[in-house]
Write an enzyme that holds these catalytic residues in place. Structure first.
Site, mmCIF file in Angstrom:
data_model
loop_
_atom_site.group_PDB
_atom_site.id
_atom_site.type_symbol
_atom_site.label_atom_id
_atom_site.label_comp_id
_atom_site.label_asym_id
_atom_site.label_seq_id
_atom_site.Cartn_x
_atom_site.Cartn_y
_atom_site.Cartn_z
ATOM 1 N N TYR A 1 4.508 4.646 -1.207
ATOM 2 C CA TYR A 1 5.735 3.771 -0.965
ATOM 3 C C TYR A 1 6.867 4.095 -1.946
ATOM 4 O O TYR A 1 7.137 4.791 -2.578
ATOM 5 C CB TYR A 1 5.057 2.405 -1.458
ATOM 6 C CG TYR A 1 3.620 2.049 -1.131
ATOM 7 C CD1 TYR A 1 3.533 1.852 0.573
ATOM 8 C CD2 TYR A 1 2.430 1.875 -1.935
ATOM 9 C CE1 TYR A 1 2.296 1.536 0.988
ATOM 10 C CE2 TYR A 1 1.353 1.535 -1.331
ATOM 11 C CZ TYR A 1 1.327 1.361 0.164
ATOM 12 O OH TYR A 1 0.050 1.311 0.690
ATOM 13 N N THR B 1 -0.385 -11.338 -11.776
ATOM 14 C CA THR B 1 -0.616 -12.522 -12.153
ATOM 15 C C THR B 1 0.324 -13.591 -12.148
ATOM 16 O O THR B 1 0.449 -14.626 -12.943
ATOM 17 C CB THR B 1 -1.096 -12.156 -13.852
ATOM 18 O OG1 THR B 1 0.336 -11.603 -14.379
ATOM 19 C CG2 THR B 1 -2.200 -11.175 -13.887
#
Ligand SMILES: *[C@@H]1O[C@H](CO)[C@@H](O)[C@H](O)[C@H]1NC(C)=O
Ligand SMILES: *[C@@H]1O[C@H](CO)[C@@H](O)[C@H](O)[C@H]1NC(C)=O
Length: 320
Positions: free
Chosen positions: A158, A230
């Site tokens: 990526y 998170t």
């Protein structure tokens, strides 16, 4: 302006909430408590549904009795380059972003449990309002005053972290649990030395010549598992490594962290403390470690918090 309608089930009662939010900023509209807190992230935005529905979420509690020793796990390799970047108060946390230019110096992370080469993009700080809690990951239910998370993206596949974050094998996260101590790590001091410049949301400061490797604790032992970001959107694209030794924060550094605010200078809102997500169910995921419990009797994970420099806390990780 757009009207954001939310249907929330609060203690069995359905409540329809409507908010006026300006377009573009509503993605920022999440917090660490109340009705925009972790329990509701998945309802705030359809793209964040994994926050509530996902079965491979982070953080998790590292239960030493459930760790699986994997002899094929290699030591993690983190390059020693120093990098330049910018530290920002995002309103959700204090984040260092590395210069992402292809010409800028970069830190690559590979080996360990990783099949690809990752480039360090961000370093996040999570911390509590007291010394009792603040970390996201916990060990045997024990919370820590703070946690540093080093995030890298898969540079083999990526182009940048925003592309990688939604993609398979996109992100590596290295979690460093932080414990109170009298002496601190020099790189952590460098990171916290800029805090007075980023007290309010949106403020930025230059942070140059920062070494991610020097930030790491002196251990090659870690626990690894497949998890998620998170924070929203909780994408399940993160290979986590939780290092098996803490780094240390002084009372002064923790105090400096606690001065940061959630809002802008003219509307500081509340202090930016307790920016941690509670631990998530493992749903039968494997937590693998390179600690051979039989061979390293003194290194086994349960001793991690019995180390004389390593006082366990007793805070409740779910407390907000
Ligand atoms: C990032 O690094 C490049 C190459 O060294 C430099 O030209 C550029 O000014 C840097 N960007 C920032 C925002 O510092
Ligand atoms: C990240 O890479 C994607 C795909 O190449 C590109 O479209 C996007 O603009 C890049 N984002 C940033 C922030 O550089």
């Amino acid at each position: 302006m757009a009207v954001l309608s939310l249907l929330l089930a609060v203690q069995g009662v359905l409540i329809l909430l409507q908010f006026q939010v300006s377009l573009g900023s509503w993605e920022e509209w999440w917090t660490y408590d109340g009705i925009s807190g972790p329990n509701y992230w998945g309802l705030l935005n359809p793209e964040w549904s994994l926050c509530n529905m996902g079965h491979r979420q982070s953080p998790v509690d590292i239960d030493p009795s459930k760790l699986l020793f994997d002899p094929h796990l290699r030591p993690l390799h983190v390059e020693k380059e120093r990098i330049n970047g910018i530290i920002t108060n995002t309103g959700h946390g204090i984040v260092f972003k590395a210069n992402s230019s292809t010409k800028a110096s970069a830190v690559h992370i590979n080996s360990g449990p990783l099949s690809y080469d990752y480039r360090v993009a961000e370093v996040h700080l999570h911390f509590g309002s007291t010394e009792k809690f603040g970390s996201e990951h916990t060990v045997a239910g024990q919370t820590f005053p703070a946690e540093v998370q080093i995030l890298g993206y898969n540079a083999d596949l990526y182009k940048n972290i925003s592309e990688a974050v939604t993609k398979s094998q996109g992100i590596v996260g290295i979690a460093l649990l932080i414990q109170m101590g009298v002496e601190t790590n020099l790189e952590f001091r460098l990171l916290t030395s800029q805090l007075n410049k980023v007290l309010y949301k949106g403020q930025q400061a230059v942070l140059n010549s920062f070494s991610v490797r020097e930030l790491l604790p002196d251990t090659h032992f870690y626990t690894t598992y497949e998890g998620s970001l998170t924070m929203p959107g909780c994408h399940e694209t993160v290979t986590w490594l939780v290092m098996n030794k803490p780094i240390y924060i002084t009372k002064q550094q923790l105090y400096a962290l606690k001065q940061s605010m959630q809002g802008e200078r003219d509307n500081p809102k509340a202090p930016l403390v307790n920016n941690f997500r509670p631990t998530q169910a493992t749903h039968h995921r494997l937590l693998r470690t390179n600690i051979d419990f039989n061979r390293h009797k003194n290194q086994q994970c349960p001793t991690m918090y019995k180390n004389m420099f390593y006082k366990a806390n007793t805070g409740n990780p779910g407390l907000q």
